[in-house]
Structures are given as C-alpha cells and as structure tokens.
Design an enzyme around this catalytic site. Sequence first.
Site, PDB file in Angstrom:
ATOM      1  N   CYS A  84       0.786  -1.229   0.000  1.00  0.00           N
ATOM      2  CA  CYS A  84       0.000   0.000   0.000  1.00  0.00           C
ATOM      3  C   CYS A  84       0.824   1.289   0.000  1.00  0.00           C
ATOM      4  O   CYS A  84       0.354   2.325  -0.446  1.00  0.00           O
ATOM      5  CB  CYS A  84      -0.977  -0.011   1.167  1.00  0.00           C
ATOM      6  SG  CYS A  84      -0.175  -0.086   2.770  1.00  0.00           S
ATOM      7  N   CYS A 166      -1.660   3.432   1.668  1.00  0.00           N
ATOM      8  CA  CYS A 166      -1.127   3.797   2.985  1.00  0.00           C
ATOM      9  C   CYS A 166       0.261   4.374   2.807  1.00  0.00           C
ATOM     10  O   CYS A 166       0.821   4.318   1.707  1.00  0.00           O
ATOM     11  CB  CYS A 166      -1.079   2.569   3.904  1.00  0.00           C
ATOM     12  SG  CYS A 166       0.253   1.439   3.480  1.00  0.00           S
TER      13      CYS A 166
END
Length: 269
Positions: A84, A166
């Site tokens: 991510c 992320c």
Amino acid sequence: MILGFALLFVLTDVTAEFGTTPNLKQIVIGRCFEYVALANLNPRYNCEKIWQEFEKAVVRRSPCDVGVKDYQKMFQVITQTLPCGKLLFWSKTRDFMHSYVAVTGSFWTLENTLLGFMFNDLIWCGQQERERGFDYQSCPKWSTCLNHPVYSLWKQASQNFAMAACGNITVLLNGSIHYAFNKESMFGSVELENLNPRMVTHVHIKVIYNLEGPFLESCTQGSILGLIEVFKKRGFYWTCTDNDLTLLILQCLKNPRWATCQRCFNGLF
Ligand SMILES: *[C@@H]1O[C@H](CO)[C@@H](O)[C@H](O)[C@H]1NC(C)=O
Ligand SMILES: *[C@@H]1O[C@H](CO)[C@@H](O)[C@H](O)[C@H]1NC(C)=O
C-alpha cells in the site's frame, strides 16, 4: 482503467464503435494464469472462477445496466493485498507512467494488480437478449450509459485501489494540458475521495510536461491548486514538485535531442 485504471483513468469513450474484444475469455483467463505464475502468487486464485463471476455479472444484463454491485462476487474472488505504501496514481500521463514504473521498479499502479492486469485495455458488454452472451459487434459509449459494464468495473477497482493506499503515495499529473487535475477523471471522481488521510502519511504530487511544452499548469497554477486545496482540507500531508530532475532525465533518455535535454545533460556532465 489499467484501462486506466488508477489511476487515474480518464473517462474516455473507449468503447465507441467497438464491440467486445475478440477472444475476451481466452485473453482474460490467459492473463490471469500469467500473472499468478509470474508474480509468484501461491495459486489461491482460481482464474476460471474469476472468469465465471465476471461473465455472470455482464451477460445476464443489458449492456447499459451493469453496476458496481453486479461485480461484487467477482471482486470477492479476486481480493489482493497491495504494497500500500508504493501506490502511484496518474492522470493523462499513461505513457510516461509506464516507463517511470518500469525504471524505478518501486511503484504500483492499478495495472500492476491482478484485476488491472487482466482487464487492461479490453472492452466488453452483454446483449439485450439475456442468453446471447457478449456483444462482439458493438458496445455502447460510456457516456450513453447509466451503468456501463466497463466503467463500473474500473470504478470499483479504482475505489478499492485508493482505499488500500497507505504510507507515501505519488500522484503523477500532466502539466501540458488544461485541467491537469480533472474532477471528471477516475482519479478526480473516484480515487481522491477514497484516499484515507489517517492511512496515507504523505502525498507526493509530481507534475510532468511534454519536453516540447506547452507548460500550462504547475503546482502554483491552474487546476492543480484545486487538488492541493482538497488535500489540505482533508488533512493530508503533501508536497508538489513540477521540476523533478529524475523525471526529466527519464524523459530525456527517450528523447535526447530536445534542447531542454541538451541543457540538462550538459549540466550533469
Ligand atoms: C499530456 O497529455 C497529452 C494529451 O493527452 C499527451 O499527448 C501527452 O503525451 C501527455 N504528456 C505526458 C508527459 O504524459
Ligand atoms: C515519505 O515522504 C516524506 C516526505 O517527503 C519523507 O520524509 C519520508 O522519508 C517518506 N517515507 C518513505 C518511507 O519513503
């Protein structure tokens, strides 16, 4: 959506005048096997099953009536954990994005996911008469459909991709066009709102230009200001660069004769 998908996909009417891609099934299943084998994934993906769920979503419905929800089962069997912190979003920078991803080896776009890899650049739609399968003659334009089967798949894929983001992420925009940040693009309309400021530590916005120009938008000019405003409002940490030397060098390696590149190389050596 690798078809743009994340991209930042731009919603062009890719399907205009074309029907379903010939040999769709063979291509999709073949790509699935290829991805699973080459990416060294343990074979927990069932490519046949993914195809079946895809087919069920599309062929039992009229060509303008395949919504995001219809793909739900397919998305369940194709769930993938993404790295991510390496996600790259892009809009109108597709060609450059490909070499950037290939050279740096450290980014993931929607096209690097199993789903993106399988459906990149393909076209599909069903037929009004439900039992007749895919329509290989013609598919409706995206703009004429409420729920276009191709659009709906990429919309869901882009949403999932953005929601997974992320750490540090990168957004690659094209400063040689007006509306480098386009609210109608897949990035502007789907991905942006699904990025989570509590998961994303930093957004690196990078603006690139055609070597020959024009130089229309930048971090301090044009629609990109609107994008920065959104990031600010939602509490993201961000930086924006429009003179990234690495990006310029990469462009120049492909087009070394441009005057900009001569200056650039002279400065380096
Ligand atoms: C910017 O967009 C134009 C028009 O779509 C395209 O021709 C050009 O290749 C893009 N530039 C870059 C650097 O991606
Ligand atoms: C994330 O971006 C910030 C700001 O540019 C930088 O200081 C940090 O080192 C980056 N972290 C990673 C893991 O790349």
